[in-house]
Design a protein around this motif. Structure first.
Motif, PDB file in Angstrom:
ATOM      1  N   GLY A  98      28.778  34.370  57.279  1.00 57.18           N
ATOM      2  CA  GLY A  98      27.798  35.802  57.649  1.00 57.18           C
ATOM      3  C   GLY A  98      27.109  35.983  58.278  1.00 57.18           C
ATOM      4  N   ARG A  99      26.139  36.623  58.782  1.00 56.80           N
ATOM      5  CA  ARG A  99      24.562  36.791  58.610  1.00 56.80           C
ATOM      6  C   ARG A  99      23.526  37.059  58.184  1.00 56.80           C
ATOM      7  NH1 ARG A  99      24.385  37.580  65.361  1.00 56.80           N
ATOM      8  NH2 ARG A  99      25.082  39.786  64.771  1.00 56.80           N
ATOM      9  N   ASN A 100      24.332  37.885  57.244  1.00 52.92           N
ATOM     10  CA  ASN A 100      23.367  39.256  56.488  1.00 52.92           C
ATOM     11  C   ASN A 100      23.434  38.458  55.219  1.00 52.92           C
ATOM     12  OD1 ASN A 100      22.557  40.735  54.994  1.00 52.92           O
ATOM     13  ND2 ASN A 100      22.565  42.704  56.438  1.00 52.92           N
ATOM     14  N   ARG A 101      22.146  38.121  54.108  1.00 51.15           N
ATOM     15  CA  ARG A 101      22.609  37.304  53.432  1.00 51.15           C
ATOM     16  C   ARG A 101      22.543  38.256  52.231  1.00 51.15           C
ATOM     17  NH1 ARG A 101      19.829  32.354  50.961  1.00 51.15           N
ATOM     18  NH2 ARG A 101      20.258  32.867  48.690  1.00 51.15           N
ATOM     19  N   ASP A 102      21.795  39.663  52.401  1.00 48.30           N
ATOM     20  CA  ASP A 102      22.075  40.308  51.638  1.00 48.30           C
ATOM     21  C   ASP A 102      23.802  41.003  50.793  1.00 48.30           C
ATOM     22  OD1 ASP A 102      19.717  40.249  50.708  1.00 48.30           O
ATOM     23  OD2 ASP A 102      19.032  42.229  51.928  1.00 48.30           O
ATOM     24  N   ASN A 103      24.426  41.068  52.470  1.00 50.50           N
ATOM     25  CA  ASN A 103      25.399  41.580  52.908  1.00 50.50           C
ATOM     26  C   ASN A 103      26.415  40.807  51.726  1.00 50.50           C
ATOM     27  OD1 ASN A 103      27.816  44.025  53.599  1.00 50.50           O
ATOM     28  ND2 ASN A 103      28.399  41.990  54.221  1.00 50.50           N
ATOM     29  N   LEU A 104      25.843  39.410  51.989  1.00 52.03           N
ATOM     30  CA  LEU A 104      27.440  38.254  51.234  1.00 52.03           C
ATOM     31  C   LEU A 104      27.258  37.744  49.758  1.00 52.03           C
ATOM     32  CD1 LEU A 104      26.632  35.712  54.127  1.00 52.03           C
ATOM     33  CD2 LEU A 104      28.988  36.525  53.640  1.00 52.03           C
ATOM     34  N   GLU A 105      25.641  38.275  49.660  1.00 56.82           N
ATOM     35  CA  GLU A 105      25.799  38.123  48.082  1.00 56.82           C
ATOM     36  C   GLU A 105      26.555  39.067  47.617  1.00 56.82           C
ATOM     37  OE1 GLU A 105      21.343  35.962  47.498  1.00 56.82           O
ATOM     38  OE2 GLU A 105      21.447  37.602  47.846  1.00 56.82           O
ATOM     39  N   LEU A 106      26.354  40.670  48.629  1.00 55.31           N
ATOM     40  CA  LEU A 106      26.937  42.004  47.190  1.00 55.31           C
ATOM     41  C   LEU A 106      28.425  41.700  47.495  1.00 55.31           C
ATOM     42  CD1 LEU A 106      27.127  45.031  46.976  1.00 55.31           C
ATOM     43  CD2 LEU A 106      27.155  45.050  49.165  1.00 55.31           C
ATOM     44  N   ALA A 107      28.953  40.778  48.024  1.00 61.14           N
ATOM     45  CA  ALA A 107      30.171  40.884  48.585  1.00 61.14           C
ATOM     46  C   ALA A 107      30.725  39.492  47.317  1.00 61.14           C
ATOM     47  CB  ALA A 107      30.896  39.997  50.036  1.00 61.14           C
ATOM     48  N   GLN A 108      29.545  38.824  47.297  1.00 63.37           N
ATOM     49  CA  GLN A 108      30.233  37.755  46.025  1.00 63.37           C
ATOM     50  C   GLN A 108      30.288  38.275  44.859  1.00 63.37           C
ATOM     51  OE1 GLN A 108      28.464  34.448  45.835  1.00 63.37           O
ATOM     52  NE2 GLN A 108      30.013  33.141  45.261  1.00 63.37           N
ATOM     53  N   ARG A 109      30.053  39.187  44.498  1.00 66.82           N
ATOM     54  CA  ARG A 109      28.954  39.903  43.604  1.00 66.82           C
ATOM     55  C   ARG A 109      30.072  41.440  43.147  1.00 66.82           C
ATOM     56  NH1 ARG A 109      23.592  41.293  44.729  1.00 66.82           N
ATOM     57  NH2 ARG A 109      23.754  43.404  45.239  1.00 66.82           N
ATOM     58  N   ILE A 110      30.314  41.558  44.625  1.00 71.45           N
ATOM     59  CA  ILE A 110      31.880  42.808  43.813  1.00 71.45           C
ATOM     60  C   ILE A 110      33.325  41.976  44.220  1.00 71.45           C
ATOM     61  CG2 ILE A 110      30.157  44.677  44.381  1.00 71.45           C
ATOM     62  CD1 ILE A 110      31.635  45.214  46.983  1.00 71.45           C
ATOM     63  N   GLY A 111      33.568  40.816  44.261  1.00 72.16           N
ATOM     64  CA  GLY A 111      34.544  39.989  44.246  1.00 72.16           C
ATOM     65  C   GLY A 111      35.259  39.760  45.350  1.00 72.16           C
ATOM     66  N   ILE A 112      34.561  40.795  46.629  1.00 74.96           N
ATOM     67  CA  ILE A 112      35.574  40.055  47.846  1.00 74.96           C
ATOM     68  C   ILE A 112      35.738  38.528  48.557  1.00 74.96           C
ATOM     69  CG2 ILE A 112      34.714  40.828  50.479  1.00 74.96           C
ATOM     70  CD1 ILE A 112      33.555  43.619  49.702  1.00 74.96           C
ATOM     71  N   VAL A 113      34.266  37.792  47.964  1.00 74.50           N
ATOM     72  CA  VAL A 113      34.756  36.637  48.417  1.00 74.50           C
ATOM     73  C   VAL A 113      34.212  35.738  46.787  1.00 74.50           C
ATOM     74  CG1 VAL A 113      33.770  37.386  50.502  1.00 74.50           C
ATOM     75  CG2 VAL A 113      31.778  36.390  49.722  1.00 74.50           C
ATOM     76  N   ASP A 114      34.841  34.562  47.089  1.00 76.28           N
ATOM     77  CA  ASP A 114      34.396  33.702  46.172  1.00 76.28           C
ATOM     78  C   ASP A 114      33.484  32.467  46.425  1.00 76.28           C
ATOM     79  OD1 ASP A 114      36.270  33.989  44.687  1.00 76.28           O
ATOM     80  OD2 ASP A 114      38.048  33.577  45.886  1.00 76.28           O
ATOM     81  N   ALA A 115      32.714  32.504  47.484  1.00 75.04           N
ATOM     82  CA  ALA A 115      31.736  31.665  48.396  1.00 75.04           C
ATOM     83  C   ALA A 115      31.566  32.339  49.772  1.00 75.04           C
ATOM     84  CB  ALA A 115      32.067  30.530  48.781  1.00 75.04           C
ATOM     85  N   TRP A 116      30.069  31.873  49.917  1.00 74.86           N
ATOM     86  CA  TRP A 116      29.808  32.509  51.000  1.00 74.86           C
ATOM     87  C   TRP A 116      28.876  31.460  51.716  1.00 74.86           C
ATOM     88  CZ3 TRP A 116      24.829  33.294  52.000  1.00 74.86           C
ATOM     89  CH2 TRP A 116      23.795  33.454  50.994  1.00 74.86           C
ATOM     90  N   THR A 117      28.718  31.565  53.353  1.00 77.65           N
ATOM     91  CA  THR A 117      27.971  30.467  53.998  1.00 77.65           C
ATOM     92  C   THR A 117      27.370  30.886  55.291  1.00 77.65           C
ATOM     93  OG1 THR A 117      27.868  28.690  55.293  1.00 77.65           O
ATOM     94  CG2 THR A 117      29.949  28.901  55.268  1.00 77.65           C
ATOM     95  N   HIS A 118      26.294  31.142  56.052  1.00 78.07           N
ATOM     96  CA  HIS A 118      26.331  30.954  56.918  1.00 78.07           C
ATOM     97  C   HIS A 118      27.255  30.500  58.270  1.00 78.07           C
ATOM     98  CE1 HIS A 118      23.088  34.043  55.344  1.00 78.07           C
ATOM     99  NE2 HIS A 118      22.394  33.117  55.115  1.00 78.07           N
ATOM    100  N   ASP A 119      27.683  29.069  58.304  1.00 77.81           N
ATOM    101  CA  ASP A 119      27.618  27.579  59.077  1.00 77.81           C
ATOM    102  C   ASP A 119      29.079  28.333  58.638  1.00 77.81           C
ATOM    103  OD1 ASP A 119      28.394  25.397  60.835  1.00 77.81           O
ATOM    104  OD2 ASP A 119      26.981  24.532  59.373  1.00 77.81           O
ATOM    105  N   VAL A 120      29.610  28.551  60.168  1.00 76.28           N
ATOM    106  CA  VAL A 120      31.243  28.909  60.410  1.00 76.28           C
ATOM    107  C   VAL A 120      31.874  27.409  61.142  1.00 76.28           C
ATOM    108  CG1 VAL A 120      33.002  30.297  62.607  1.00 76.28           C
ATOM    109  CG2 VAL A 120      31.230  31.182  61.941  1.00 76.28           C
TER     110      VAL A 120
END
Lengths: 298, 298
Positions: free
Chosen positions: A41-63
């Motif tokens: 995704g593009r929004n860092r806060d949203n991605l960090e939130l997603a990792q914190r609540i267990g939606i994703v195990d890792a994240w990146t901005h780069d498709v």
């Protein structure tokens, strides 16, 4: 999932970790059918939130980077972003990887995949008919798709194994999966969803333009108006994208609707009480029959 | 009300003892401003129920008989019955009696009163904007009108004392009373109420006629469709009457709505994303502003 079993989906990449994409991940994790989930995704806060609540195990901005060792990629971004997301993954998408999406219109999605993806036969378009008025990873929940319809629209060239995997994926979210022709899907959704949105926006604008000095017609609006126009509070950007991506089907449904309105106009002009009663009664019966059959799942 | 005081309304006759008429009686009794209430109707079970639960003190099927010693007469019947009810009371209505109503359109009501009532200057048309989906005396409750708008539409010939009494009557039900021109009322109500009903009936019919073999578009309808079409479950008979009694205003609003739809069609045909976004956003803002201002009272 015991560690000895291989999950249905080893590495799932979700592009767009909002209500729709996030809820897919939570549902598949709950069902124990996914190994590792990467969010893009593009929004860092949203991605960090997603990792914190267990939606994703890792994240990146780069498709391109994210899909490099993906087994399945789910697009859950606005449809106006499909072309650029497909293009961004074209060089690094593994040959075995399967791609699906969750967009509201299907013909335009398939056209974009054919144009930008190296192996379009492994793109299986899907439309889970579910949602809430909320957005973002924080709104996601594992039960969003339970008992909801998910329409899958394979084409003649679709890979049978890709289709089977995508059907399993959506079934594992709890959806009732049906397959149908993309054009038919787009017509039906234009009829029961896209056109009502257009009509609600148009009706509010008709009232708005009637505002005069002294009196405001909105003052006289009550509960019926509130319900009828509820969908006019939907995201203008999202509905602009949907309307344009399903333009031809929507124009066809708009024609059909205007014909109905013209029929009502004729009946009014002719003071034709019987015809009005017949039309109103038929509509009421059709709606009641629909509610009796499908009302529980709404 | 102490027995020493004379109530605002000695003898109230309510023609049509349903949700609307019954709730007026309950509200006025609760406010202690009415002496004796006589109900008039055709359905004996409904009238007996109304007496049992204290809505009326007596009842009859005979309008002419009932109004013989009335101080105020309230019409709360379908608008298609106005002419015959006015005609039925013409010979026996006392000279001092004041007549009001609760119909959804006002110009046609005033025309009917002018035609059939001996003293049309003592007819003061009213439209309390309130209701529920239920009907009958059993659905009536004293709080139905609390904080709701009640529009009163006097004409040049209206008696000032009749107007004052009718305004007091509706204020005592708990309504917020406003007076305005009948034509303006009819335009505004056509815009925010009558047209939405017509459009909801028309939209359900468009979907209904699209039903084909194999697939049923109603299967794809979700919560947005449910809310948009809720008013298409309204009484076909009542809406036929309202549509015809407010025909000219409704045709005008239908024109305005079809112009908006034509604008949307042009924007779609031209792939004009900016125009669609502008129209959708303006509608959303207008609706949100309306909800912020009036949403609590709905």
């Amino acid at each position: 999932m015991s560690s000895a079993e291989k999950p249905l989906i080893g590495h799932l990449v979700i592009v767009g970790v909002g209500l729709i994409g996030g809820s897919v991940s939570l549902a598949l994790k709950k069902a124990g059918v996914v190994g590792h989930v990467t969010g893009v995704g593009r929004n860092r806060d949203n991605l960090e939130l997603a990792q914190r609540i267990g939606i994703v195990d890792a994240w990146t901005h780069d498709v391109g980077e994210a899909v490099r060792d993906a087994d399945v990629v789910l697009l859950a971004v606005p449809m106006s972003a499909y072309a650029s997301v497909f293009a961004a993954m074209a060089k690094t998408l593994p040959e075995h990887a399967v791609v699906t999406d969750a967009g509201s219109t299907k013909q335009s999605t398939i056209i974009a995949a054919n144009k930008f993806l190296p192996g379009p036969e492994r793109f299986i378009a899907a439309h889970p008919i579910a949602g809430t008025e909320k957005s973002g990873a924080g709104a996601a929940f594992a039960e969003l798709y339970e008992k909801r319809l998910c329409v899958i629209t394979p084409v003649g060239d679709s890979s049978a194994t890709a289709l089977a995997l995508v059907m399993q994926l959506w079934e594992k979210t709890g959806s009732r999966v049906v397959t149908m022709d993309a054009a038919e899907h787009d017509d039906f959704l234009a009829s029961v969803s896209h056109l009502p949105h257009l009509a609600a926006f148009a009706l509010v604008n008709a009232v708005r333009r009637q505002k005069s000095e002294g009196h405001d017609p909105f003052c006289f609006a009550a509960g019926g108006f509130r319900d009828f126009t509820r969908i006019a509070s939907s995201s203008p950007e999202m509905w602009r994208d949907i309307a344009l991506s399903n333009r031809d089907a929507l124009l066809g449904q708009l024609d059909a609707f205007q014909q109905e309105l013209n029929g009502m106009r004729e009946a009014l002009l002719a003071d034709d009480a019987d015809r009005l009663l017949k039309e109103f009664s038929a509509a009421r019966e059709a709606r009641e029959a629909w509610l009796a059959k499908h009302g529980d799942g709404l």
